[in-house]
Design a protein around this motif. Structure first.
Motif, short mmCIF file in Angstrom:
data_model
loop_
_atom_site.label_atom_id
_atom_site.label_comp_id
_atom_site.label_asym_id
_atom_site.label_seq_id
_atom_site.Cartn_x
_atom_site.Cartn_y
_atom_site.Cartn_z
N HIS A 161 78.14 41.20 87.23
CA HIS A 161 78.33 40.98 88.66
C HIS A 161 76.97 41.19 89.32
CE1 HIS A 161 80.50 42.20 92.65
NE2 HIS A 161 79.87 41.06 92.73
N ILE A 162 76.34 40.11 89.74
CA ILE A 162 75.01 40.19 90.34
C ILE A 162 75.17 40.31 91.85
CG2 ILE A 162 72.74 39.13 90.53
CD1 ILE A 162 73.57 39.89 87.67
N GLU A 163 74.46 41.27 92.44
CA GLU A 163 74.57 41.56 93.86
C GLU A 163 73.22 41.41 94.56
OE1 GLU A 163 78.02 44.96 93.10
OE2 GLU A 163 75.96 45.58 93.58
N ALA A 164 73.26 41.24 95.87
CA ALA A 164 72.04 41.20 96.67
C ALA A 164 71.72 42.62 97.11
CB ALA A 164 72.23 40.29 97.88
N ALA A 165 70.62 43.15 96.63
CA ALA A 165 70.21 44.52 96.96
C ALA A 165 69.10 44.47 97.98
CB ALA A 165 69.73 45.24 95.69
N HIS A 166 69.31 45.14 99.12
CA HIS A 166 68.27 45.24 100.13
C HIS A 166 67.26 46.31 99.72
CE1 HIS A 166 71.40 43.22 102.46
NE2 HIS A 166 70.45 42.84 103.29
N ILE A 167 65.99 46.03 99.87
CA ILE A 167 64.97 47.04 99.59
C ILE A 167 64.94 48.04 100.74
CG2 ILE A 167 62.52 47.44 99.11
CD1 ILE A 167 62.42 44.47 98.16
N ILE A 168 64.68 47.56 101.96
CA ILE A 168 64.89 48.38 103.16
C ILE A 168 66.36 48.22 103.50
CG2 ILE A 168 64.25 48.79 105.56
CD1 ILE A 168 61.98 49.25 103.57
N PRO A 169 67.13 49.31 103.49
CA PRO A 169 68.59 49.19 103.61
C PRO A 169 69.04 48.43 104.85
CG PRO A 169 67.99 51.39 102.92
CD PRO A 169 66.71 50.70 103.26
N PRO A 204 79.25 43.68 99.93
CA PRO A 204 80.34 42.76 100.28
C PRO A 204 80.54 41.70 99.21
CG PRO A 204 78.87 43.12 102.15
CD PRO A 204 78.23 43.76 100.97
N ALA A 205 81.80 41.44 98.91
CA ALA A 205 82.10 40.45 97.88
C ALA A 205 81.77 39.04 98.37
CB ALA A 205 83.58 40.53 97.51
N GLN A 206 81.30 38.22 97.47
CA GLN A 206 81.00 36.84 97.79
C GLN A 206 81.83 35.94 96.87
OE1 GLN A 206 79.01 36.04 100.34
NE2 GLN A 206 78.74 38.21 100.71
N SER A 207 82.28 34.85 97.41
CA SER A 207 83.10 33.94 96.62
C SER A 207 82.32 32.67 96.31
CB SER A 207 84.38 33.58 97.39
OG SER A 207 84.05 32.97 98.62
N GLY A 208 82.68 32.05 95.23
CA GLY A 208 82.04 30.79 94.89
C GLY A 208 80.75 30.97 94.14
N ARG A 209 80.39 29.97 93.39
CA ARG A 209 79.15 30.01 92.62
C ARG A 209 78.06 29.25 93.36
NH1 ARG A 209 78.21 27.03 86.79
NH2 ARG A 209 75.97 27.39 86.65
N PRO A 210 76.90 29.88 93.61
CA PRO A 210 75.84 29.17 94.31
C PRO A 210 75.30 28.03 93.47
CG PRO A 210 75.03 31.26 93.43
CD PRO A 210 76.52 31.23 93.22
N TRP A 224 72.48 36.05 100.19
CA TRP A 224 72.93 36.26 98.82
C TRP A 224 72.90 34.95 98.02
CZ3 TRP A 224 77.17 34.33 96.09
CH2 TRP A 224 77.45 34.97 94.88
N THR A 225 73.46 33.89 98.61
CA THR A 225 73.48 32.60 97.93
C THR A 225 72.07 32.10 97.66
OG1 THR A 225 75.58 32.05 99.03
CG2 THR A 225 74.32 30.23 98.08
N GLN A 251 72.13 43.33 88.90
CA GLN A 251 73.48 43.60 88.42
C GLN A 251 73.94 44.95 88.97
OE1 GLN A 251 74.48 46.01 85.86
NE2 GLN A 251 72.92 45.93 84.25
N HIS A 252 75.25 45.15 89.04
CA HIS A 252 75.83 46.24 89.80
C HIS A 252 75.23 47.62 89.47
CE1 HIS A 252 78.86 48.53 92.02
NE2 HIS A 252 79.01 49.27 90.94
N ASP A 253 75.09 47.95 88.18
CA ASP A 253 74.58 49.27 87.81
C ASP A 253 73.13 49.46 88.25
OD1 ASP A 253 77.00 49.82 86.69
OD2 ASP A 253 76.37 49.51 84.62
N CYS A 254 72.32 48.43 88.14
CA CYS A 254 70.93 48.52 88.59
C CYS A 254 70.86 48.67 90.10
CB CYS A 254 70.16 47.27 88.16
SG CYS A 254 69.94 47.09 86.37
N HIS A 255 71.73 47.96 90.80
CA HIS A 255 71.79 48.06 92.26
C HIS A 255 72.13 49.49 92.68
CE1 HIS A 255 73.62 46.33 96.25
NE2 HIS A 255 72.63 47.18 96.45
N ALA A 256 73.13 50.09 92.04
CA ALA A 256 73.53 51.45 92.38
C ALA A 256 72.40 52.43 92.11
CB ALA A 256 74.78 51.84 91.59
N ALA A 257 71.71 52.28 90.97
CA ALA A 257 70.61 53.18 90.64
C ALA A 257 69.45 53.01 91.62
CB ALA A 257 70.13 52.91 89.21
N PHE A 258 69.19 51.79 92.04
CA PHE A 258 68.13 51.51 93.01
C PHE A 258 68.44 52.18 94.34
CE2 PHE A 258 65.94 48.89 96.17
CZ PHE A 258 64.67 48.76 95.61
N ASP A 259 69.68 52.04 94.81
CA ASP A 259 70.08 52.64 96.09
C ASP A 259 70.14 54.16 96.03
OD1 ASP A 259 70.24 50.18 97.26
OD2 ASP A 259 72.43 50.11 97.38
#
Length: 327
Positions: free
Chosen positions: A159-167, A100-106, A133-134, A217-225
């Motif tokens: 684009h840095i994302e929050a990746a869940h380890i246990i989905p 899910p997209a997040q807005s604003g800078r933490p 995520w924040t 980052q997005h590519d690492c998140h996709a590879a992890f999932d």
């Protein structure tokens, strides 16, 4: 890539007997017929054998041994393997999808504020995804935990994302009546193989707790999932992990080191090593057994078959996919 089972590594005991059954079934696999809507026999037996070898010593490995021992014949061994594919391998791969997209800078809080927020996070009921995520971004200074690259909201280019380890979906829907894939079977299998009390750690909305979150980052998140990238705790060194890849060259292309150490200047907790170890076990068993390729092939064929053919020629693809959605 798929690996034959190595010679029996166990001394004469119950584990030795269970693993010997796997070796015998592996030898017979070319002559066995696959069960309907089930992985090929060779995938089934290698999954069980590698899982028995690699499961954490103690209760997790003992649970796998008992399940193999209780299987009365070859057909039940293959049914057991299918159960692990559905409720372990597929449970992790089932997390594939956009964040899910997040807005604003933490904005990083003060250290005292971090301590206070951490207490809130640890309370029963947990936190929502946006807060997680924040908070995780503050914990990691708006950077990818593998590459060190900064988020574009913090002046970087990623684009840095929050990746869940246990989905997230695996936990959210566990036990909900009418949802077949995210059933109690997933919770049972994950709890069986974890080195910690998983239901207690992630129960009642705590799926977003920071111990289960990495910022990637997005590519690492996709590879992890996608089970292509995983981290294994380095014994004796706190919060340090060796990074593994399913395809040689991935780490080089993405700028990921062979070893990473997590740290934070805040009071927020870092990812839990037992959760990362469980994800790593799933990845290694999936690739060594051939289950990863089996699932990828079904997903590829489903993507190519957007609409079922009128002559029924594509029905087998749908049946195989539905067969992995078991109670």
């Amino acid at each position: 890539m798929p690996s034959p089972l190595p010679p029996n590594p166990f001394p004469p005991n119950a584990f030795h007997v269970a693993y010997q059954r796997c070796l015998a079934l592996e030898a017979a696999a070319p002559h066995l017929q696959a069960l309907p809507d089930s992985p090929p026999p060779i995938v089934c037996v290698r999954l069980l054998g590698h899982l028995l070898r690699l499961a954490p010593a103690g209760n997790p490995q003992g649970q796998v041994e008992r399940e193999i021992t209780l299987a009365t014949d070859d057909a039940n061994l293959m049914k057991l393997a299918k159960h692990f594919v559905s409720n372990f391998i597929k449970a992790f791969r089932g997390s594939r999808g956009s964040t899910p997209a997040q807005s604003g800078r933490p904005s990083p809080p003060s250290l005292e504020g971090a301590r206070e927020n951490t207490m809130v996070i640890m309370q029963e009921g947990g936190i929502d995804y946006g807060t997680a995520w924040t908070t995780a971004m503050c914990r990691g200074d708006n950077r990818c935990m593998l590459t060190g690259e900064s988020d574009f909201r913090g002046g970087g280019w990623r684009h840095i994302e929050a990746a869940h380890i246990i989905p997230q979906a695996t936990n959210r829907n566990i036990g909900e009546e009418g949802n077949k894939f995210h059933s109690a079977g997933v919770r049972t299998v994950l709890s069986m193989l974890a080195e910690i009390d998983l239901p207690e750690l992630l129960s009642d909305g705590l799926i977003h707790r920071l111990e289960n979150i990495m910022t990637l980052q997005h590519d690492c998140h996709a590879a992890f999932d996608d089970l292509i990238l995983w981290l294994k705790p380095v014994e004796g060194i706190q919060d340090t992990y060796s990074v593994h890849e399913a395809f040689q060259g991935l780490k080089t292309v993405k700028g990921i080191p062979d070893k990473v150490t997590f740290s934070t200047t805040t009071a927020y907790p870092l990812p839990h090593p037992a959760l990362l170890a469980l994800h790593a076990l799933c990845c290694e068993v999936a690739w060594m057994s051939g289950a990863a390729e089996y699932l990828m092939d079904i997903e590829r064929r489903m993507d190519e078959t957007r609409v079922l053919a009128n002559d029924g020629s594509t029905a087998d693809v749908l049946m195989k996919a539905l067969a992995l959605v078991e109670t």
